[in-house]
Scaffold this active site. Structure first.
Site, PDB file in Angstrom:
ATOM      1  N   SER A   8       0.829  -1.217   0.000  1.00 40.19           N
ATOM      2  CA  SER A   8       0.000   0.000   0.000  1.00 40.19           C
ATOM      3  C   SER A   8       0.856   1.257   0.000  1.00 40.19           C
ATOM      4  CB  SER A   8      -0.834   0.068   1.282  1.00 40.19           C
ATOM      5  OG  SER A   8      -1.709  -0.992   1.389  1.00 40.19           O
ATOM      6  N   HIS A  65      -1.230  -2.977  -7.214  1.00 43.05           N
ATOM      7  CA  HIS A  65      -1.921  -2.522  -6.013  1.00 43.05           C
ATOM      8  C   HIS A  65      -3.428  -2.712  -6.178  1.00 43.05           C
ATOM      9  CE1 HIS A  65      -3.120   0.858  -3.064  1.00 43.05           C
ATOM     10  NE2 HIS A  65      -2.899  -0.255  -2.393  1.00 43.05           N
ATOM     11  N   GLU A 125      -4.023  -0.558  -9.615  1.00 42.55           N
ATOM     12  CA  GLU A 125      -2.919   0.335  -9.973  1.00 42.55           C
ATOM     13  C   GLU A 125      -1.716  -0.526 -10.364  1.00 42.55           C
ATOM     14  OE1 GLU A 125      -3.842   4.227  -7.154  1.00 42.55           O
ATOM     15  OE2 GLU A 125      -2.606   2.642  -6.311  1.00 42.55           O
ATOM     16  N   ASN A 158      -3.855   6.086  -2.621  1.00 40.64           N
ATOM     17  CA  ASN A 158      -3.465   6.333  -1.226  1.00 40.64           C
ATOM     18  C   ASN A 158      -2.826   7.696  -1.012  1.00 40.64           C
ATOM     19  OD1 ASN A 158      -4.557   3.961  -0.405  1.00 40.64           O
ATOM     20  ND2 ASN A 158      -2.641   2.817  -0.327  1.00 40.64           N
TER      21      ASN A 158
HETATM   22  C1  LIG Z   1      -2.045   9.445  12.024  1.00 34.56           C
HETATM   23  C2  LIG Z   1      -2.706   8.166  11.917  1.00 34.56           C
HETATM   24  C3  LIG Z   1      -3.740   8.119  10.849  1.00 34.56           C
HETATM   25  C4  LIG Z   1      -3.567   6.930   9.998  1.00 34.56           C
HETATM   26  C5  LIG Z   1      -4.438   6.998   8.801  1.00 34.56           C
HETATM   27  C6  LIG Z   1      -3.783   6.269   7.690  1.00 34.56           C
HETATM   28  C7  LIG Z   1      -4.818   5.741   6.768  1.00 34.56           C
HETATM   29  C8  LIG Z   1      -4.263   4.720   5.883  1.00 34.56           C
HETATM   30  C9  LIG Z   1      -5.360   3.965   5.225  1.00 34.56           C
HETATM   31  C10 LIG Z   1      -4.993   3.597   3.839  1.00 34.56           C
HETATM   32  C11 LIG Z   1      -5.441   2.227   3.545  1.00 34.56           C
HETATM   33  C12 LIG Z   1      -4.996   1.819   2.214  1.00 34.56           C
HETATM   34  C13 LIG Z   1      -5.366   0.413   1.917  1.00 34.56           C
HETATM   35  C14 LIG Z   1      -5.113   0.030   0.504  1.00 34.56           C
HETATM   36  O1  LIG Z   1      -3.804   0.225   0.104  1.00 34.56           O
HETATM   37  C15 LIG Z   1      -6.044   0.602  -0.513  1.00 34.56           C
HETATM   38  C16 LIG Z   1      -7.465   0.176  -0.301  1.00 34.56           C
HETATM   39  O2  LIG Z   1      -7.869  -0.939  -0.522  1.00 34.56           O
HETATM   40  S1  LIG Z   1      -8.450   1.386   0.280  1.00 34.56           S
HETATM   41  C17 LIG Z   1     -10.008   0.620   0.486  1.00 34.56           C
HETATM   42  C18 LIG Z   1     -10.806   0.659  -0.757  1.00 34.56           C
HETATM   43  N1  LIG Z   1     -12.098   0.116  -0.476  1.00 34.56           N
HETATM   44  C19 LIG Z   1     -13.147   0.861  -0.201  1.00 34.56           C
HETATM   45  O3  LIG Z   1     -13.079   2.054  -0.194  1.00 34.56           O
HETATM   46  C20 LIG Z   1     -14.406   0.100   0.121  1.00 34.56           C
HETATM   47  C21 LIG Z   1     -15.548   1.012   0.339  1.00 34.56           C
HETATM   48  N2  LIG Z   1     -16.742   0.240   0.632  1.00 34.56           N
HETATM   49  C22 LIG Z   1     -17.535  -0.271  -0.324  1.00 34.56           C
HETATM   50  O4  LIG Z   1     -17.298  -0.096  -1.511  1.00 34.56           O
HETATM   51  C23 LIG Z   1     -18.714  -1.063   0.150  1.00 34.56           C
HETATM   52  O5  LIG Z   1     -18.993  -0.689   1.449  1.00 34.56           O
HETATM   53  C24 LIG Z   1     -18.500  -2.604   0.084  1.00 34.56           C
HETATM   54  C25 LIG Z   1     -17.219  -3.048   0.777  1.00 34.56           C
HETATM   55  C26 LIG Z   1     -18.454  -3.013  -1.391  1.00 34.56           C
HETATM   56  C27 LIG Z   1     -19.642  -3.341   0.786  1.00 34.56           C
HETATM   57  O6  LIG Z   1     -20.837  -2.890   0.315  1.00 34.56           O
HETATM   58  P1  LIG Z   1     -22.017  -2.554   1.315  1.00 34.56           P
HETATM   59  O7  LIG Z   1     -23.208  -2.253   0.485  1.00 34.56           O
HETATM   60  O8  LIG Z   1     -21.539  -1.531   2.232  1.00 34.56           O
HETATM   61  O9  LIG Z   1     -22.221  -3.872   2.178  1.00 34.56           O
HETATM   62  P2  LIG Z   1     -22.782  -5.277   1.845  1.00 34.56           P
HETATM   63  O10 LIG Z   1     -22.147  -6.139   2.873  1.00 34.56           O
HETATM   64  O11 LIG Z   1     -24.269  -5.205   1.768  1.00 34.56           O
HETATM   65  O12 LIG Z   1     -22.195  -5.727   0.431  1.00 34.56           O
HETATM   66  C28 LIG Z   1     -22.763  -5.336  -0.815  1.00 34.56           C
HETATM   67  C29 LIG Z   1     -22.770  -6.519  -1.741  1.00 34.56           C
HETATM   68  O13 LIG Z   1     -21.445  -6.956  -1.981  1.00 34.56           O
HETATM   69  C30 LIG Z   1     -21.289  -8.305  -1.574  1.00 34.56           C
HETATM   70  N3  LIG Z   1     -19.956  -8.486  -0.985  1.00 34.56           N
HETATM   71  C31 LIG Z   1     -19.400  -7.736  -0.035  1.00 34.56           C
HETATM   72  N4  LIG Z   1     -18.166  -8.168   0.235  1.00 34.56           N
HETATM   73  C32 LIG Z   1     -17.945  -9.221  -0.571  1.00 34.56           C
HETATM   74  C33 LIG Z   1     -16.842 -10.099  -0.758  1.00 34.56           C
HETATM   75  N5  LIG Z   1     -15.700  -9.970  -0.066  1.00 34.56           N
HETATM   76  N6  LIG Z   1     -16.963 -11.082  -1.673  1.00 34.56           N
HETATM   77  C34 LIG Z   1     -18.084 -11.235  -2.391  1.00 34.56           C
HETATM   78  N7  LIG Z   1     -19.166 -10.416  -2.284  1.00 34.56           N
HETATM   79  C35 LIG Z   1     -19.086  -9.437  -1.368  1.00 34.56           C
HETATM   80  C36 LIG Z   1     -22.375  -8.547  -0.568  1.00 34.56           C
HETATM   81  O14 LIG Z   1     -22.724  -9.886  -0.517  1.00 34.56           O
HETATM   82  C37 LIG Z   1     -23.481  -7.701  -1.106  1.00 34.56           C
HETATM   83  O15 LIG Z   1     -24.125  -8.413  -2.140  1.00 34.56           O
HETATM   84  P3  LIG Z   1     -25.689  -8.214  -2.393  1.00 34.56           P
HETATM   85  O16 LIG Z   1     -26.324  -8.406  -1.059  1.00 34.56           O
HETATM   86  O17 LIG Z   1     -25.839  -6.855  -2.962  1.00 34.56           O
HETATM   87  O18 LIG Z   1     -26.016  -9.287  -3.366  1.00 34.56           O
HETATM   88  N1  NAD Z   2      -5.925  -4.306   3.964  1.00 31.06           N
HETATM   89  C1  NAD Z   2      -6.107  -3.570   2.885  1.00 31.06           C
HETATM   90  O1  NAD Z   2      -7.162  -2.935   2.717  1.00 31.06           O
HETATM   91  C2  NAD Z   2      -5.057  -3.495   1.825  1.00 31.06           C
HETATM   92  C3  NAD Z   2      -5.389  -2.973   0.562  1.00 31.06           C
HETATM   93  C4  NAD Z   2      -4.410  -2.925  -0.450  1.00 31.06           C
HETATM   94  C5  NAD Z   2      -3.126  -3.388  -0.179  1.00 31.06           C
HETATM   95  N2  NAD Z   2      -2.842  -3.886   1.062  1.00 31.06           N
HETATM   96  C6  NAD Z   2      -1.498  -4.409   1.263  1.00 31.06           C
HETATM   97  O2  NAD Z   2      -1.539  -5.825   1.079  1.00 31.06           O
HETATM   98  C7  NAD Z   2      -0.596  -6.451   1.958  1.00 31.06           C
HETATM   99  C8  NAD Z   2      -1.333  -7.437   2.836  1.00 31.06           C
HETATM  100  O3  NAD Z   2      -2.340  -6.763   3.564  1.00 31.06           O
HETATM  101  P1  NAD Z   2      -3.548  -7.562   4.245  1.00 31.06           P
HETATM  102  O4  NAD Z   2      -4.521  -6.543   4.679  1.00 31.06           O
HETATM  103  O5  NAD Z   2      -3.958  -8.670   3.369  1.00 31.06           O
HETATM  104  O6  NAD Z   2      -2.808  -8.150   5.527  1.00 31.06           O
HETATM  105  P2  NAD Z   2      -3.267  -9.363   6.457  1.00 31.06           P
HETATM  106  O7  NAD Z   2      -2.646  -9.096   7.775  1.00 31.06           O
HETATM  107  O8  NAD Z   2      -4.702  -9.608   6.348  1.00 31.06           O
HETATM  108  O9  NAD Z   2      -2.528 -10.627   5.786  1.00 31.06           O
HETATM  109  C9  NAD Z   2      -1.143 -10.763   5.697  1.00 31.06           C
HETATM  110  C10 NAD Z   2      -0.842 -12.242   5.612  1.00 31.06           C
HETATM  111  O10 NAD Z   2       0.547 -12.413   5.276  1.00 31.06           O
HETATM  112  C11 NAD Z   2       1.014 -13.530   5.999  1.00 31.06           C
HETATM  113  N3  NAD Z   2       2.489 -13.441   6.059  1.00 31.06           N
HETATM  114  C12 NAD Z   2       3.247 -12.578   6.745  1.00 31.06           C
HETATM  115  N4  NAD Z   2       4.544 -12.825   6.505  1.00 31.06           N
HETATM  116  C13 NAD Z   2       4.584 -13.865   5.630  1.00 31.06           C
HETATM  117  C14 NAD Z   2       5.643 -14.584   4.993  1.00 31.06           C
HETATM  118  N5  NAD Z   2       6.924 -14.258   5.189  1.00 31.06           N
HETATM  119  N6  NAD Z   2       5.316 -15.591   4.138  1.00 31.06           N
HETATM  120  C15 NAD Z   2       4.031 -15.923   3.908  1.00 31.06           C
HETATM  121  N7  NAD Z   2       2.987 -15.269   4.498  1.00 31.06           N
HETATM  122  C16 NAD Z   2       3.276 -14.258   5.340  1.00 31.06           C
HETATM  123  C17 NAD Z   2       0.342 -13.439   7.356  1.00 31.06           C
HETATM  124  O11 NAD Z   2       0.360 -14.694   8.004  1.00 31.06           O
HETATM  125  C18 NAD Z   2      -1.056 -12.990   6.941  1.00 31.06           C
HETATM  126  O12 NAD Z   2      -1.911 -14.085   6.719  1.00 31.06           O
HETATM  127  C19 NAD Z   2       0.108  -5.330   2.696  1.00 31.06           C
HETATM  128  O13 NAD Z   2       1.264  -4.999   2.002  1.00 31.06           O
HETATM  129  C20 NAD Z   2      -0.913  -4.201   2.635  1.00 31.06           C
HETATM  130  O14 NAD Z   2      -0.350  -2.930   2.757  1.00 31.06           O
HETATM  131  C21 NAD Z   2      -3.759  -3.950   2.062  1.00 31.06           C
END
Ligand SMILES: CCCCCCCCCCCCC[C@H](O)CC(=O)SCCNC(=O)CCNC(=O)[C@H](O)C(C)(C)COP(=O)(O)OP(=O)(O)OC[C@H]1O[C@@H](n2cnc3c(N)ncnc32)[C@H](O)[C@@H]1OP(=O)(O)O
Ligand code: NAD
Length: 310
Positions: A143, A164, A176, A214
């Site tokens: 990430s 990504h 990405e 991100n």
């Molecule tokens: C100083 C300290 C501060 C620190 C802050 C730092 C912050 C850092 C954070 C960064 C994180 C980065 C992580 C990563 O790198 C990048 C990312 O991934 S960011 C995350 C991106 N994702 C989102 O933004 C998700 C947003 N949410 C949604 O789009 C929806 O909520 C949802 C997840 C799709 C769920 O939908 P909802 O309507 O809310 O909920 P439902 O549960 O009803 O689901 C709808 C529909 O989808 C089906 N479904 C849900 N999940 C799954 C699944 N895993 N597999 C299969 N199907 C799934 C579900 O069954 C529902 O189906 P339906 O009922 O409609 O038939």
């Molecule tokens: N959580 C998110 O929404 C998200 C979204 C995009 C990208 N990512 C990135 O994806 C990566 C995984 O995130 P996550 O949320 O799936 O984490 P997670 O904690 O759910 O899963 C990580 C897994 O890696 C396994 N693991 C750790 N070290 C290992 C090794 N040496 N060999 C084999 N397995 C090992 C752990 O046992 C665990 O099951 C991170 O780099 C994270 O930044 C996370």
């Protein structure tokens, strides 16, 4: 001249097709790895999903089956036969393993989705570089860590890129595709084609902090935490505001719980280490306390909110 161009184009297309990714090893079977493996298997790739213990991969298999169940109910309502066929086909493409060095030996592409820690990722890729065939492409789903810092431990930087994915992988449409200066055009094209074969819309980005999503999402999430830490609003009210006022599917605190607070802390601590003077990355007492108490969000049943354990 036109004929030569035609031959070159035809040749490069067929070369691409010839090299297309068919076998994939996904390392890390947590939230992201299990989603990536599921989608790759569902699109006809032979996938091995690897983690450290059998207990962990068994748990991942259960979560993949649950996700497939949700998908087939939507895809084939009232058609139990089609539902069963889809599930069986996907699972037949998926192999679970704890033996990473064997898995990578027969892989066109290795996607790493382990913990967000540079040293751990580098240690893994160092081992993989010696075990995988020369032709195997490497990608990280990091990430926040620069791809170049992970790739530099290998001797195949030309075959290295970032893929990504977004959480939840089966539903989120974006991928990405990140290239470092050494990533060859062929590698980039293969990674991009793989993303498209998974049904994702791909965007290309350089190896810049946070890539695209991100880079914009993290400051927003940090501001949400600071707002709550100042006592200006509650997490619930911030979430309601962003869902109803800005049209986001989840508020920032719901999203933090969904991503995992351990991963969130790894991201912010890593950026703080790389850019210590940046006030954006100052530690968050609320986040640190939740992580210390093992309240990691949805995955542990409690984070900013409480959840019924699935
Ligand atoms: C100083 C300290 C501060 C620190 C802050 C730092 C912050 C850092 C954070 C960064 C994180 C980065 C992580 C990563 O790198 C990048 C990312 O991934 S960011 C995350 C991106 N994702 C989102 O933004 C998700 C947003 N949410 C949604 O789009 C929806 O909520 C949802 C997840 C799709 C769920 O939908 P909802 O309507 O809310 O909920 P439902 O549960 O009803 O689901 C709808 C529909 O989808 C089906 N479904 C849900 N999940 C799954 C699944 N895993 N597999 C299969 N199907 C799934 C579900 O069954 C529902 O189906 P339906 O009922 O409609 O038939
Ligand atoms: N959580 C998110 O929404 C998200 C979204 C995009 C990208 N990512 C990135 O994806 C990566 C995984 O995130 P996550 O949320 O799936 O984490 P997670 O904690 O759910 O899963 C990580 C897994 O890696 C396994 N693991 C750790 N070290 C290992 C090794 N040496 N060999 C084999 N397995 C090992 C752990 O046992 C665990 O099951 C991170 O780099 C994270 O930044 C996370």
């Amino acid at each position: 001249m036109a004929f030569t161009k035609f031959v070159i184009r035809a040749f490069s297309t067929s070369t691409l097709h010839f090299n297309a990714v068919k076998t994939v090893t996904v390392i890390g079977s947590g939230l992201m790895g299990s989603g990536i493996a599921q989608v790759a298997a569902a699109t006809g790739h032979k996938v091995t999903l690897v983690d450290k213990t059998k207990e962990i991969v068994d748990k991942a298999e259960v979560s993949i089956k649950k996700s497939i169940d949700r998908i087939v109910k939507k895809k084939f309502p009232d058609d139990a036969k089609a539902q069963l066929k889809y599930s069986t086909d996907v699972l037949a493409n998926l192999n679970m393993s704890t033996d990473v060095l064997t898995a990578v030996k027969s892989s066109d592409l290795v996607i790493e989705a382990i913990v967000e820690n540079l040293d751990v990722k580098r240690e893994l890729f160092g081992l993989l570089d010696n075990a995988a065939p020369e032709k195997t492409l490497f990608a990280s789903n990091t990430s926040s860590i620069p791809i170049k810092d992970i790739a530099s431990v290998t001797k195949r930087k030309d075959k290295f890129g970032g893929l990504h994915f977004f959480n939840p992988v089966p539903l989120m449409k974006l991928l990405e595709v990140i290239r470092i200066p050494e990533t060859s055009d062929e590698t980039y094209n293969l990674l991009d084609a793989f993303g498209k074969a998974l049904g994702k819309t791909t965007v290309q980005c350089k190896d810049t902090p946070g890539f695209i999503v991100n880079r914009l999402l993290v400051p927003y999430m940090v501001e949400a935490i600071r707002l709550v830490e100042r006592g200006d609003a509650s997490p619930r009210d911030v979430d309601t505001a962003m869902k109803l006022g800005a049209g986001y599917p989840m508020g920032p605190f719901e999203l933090l719980d969904y991503v995992g607070l351990d991963t969130t802390k790894f991201i912010i601590d890593g950026w703080s280490k790389r850019d210590p003077e940046n006030p954006l990355f100052k530690p968050s007492p609320i986040l640190n306390k939740l992580v210390d108490d093992n309240k990691l969000g949805l995955k542990t049943g409690e984070g900013f909110y409480k959840y019924n354990k699935q």
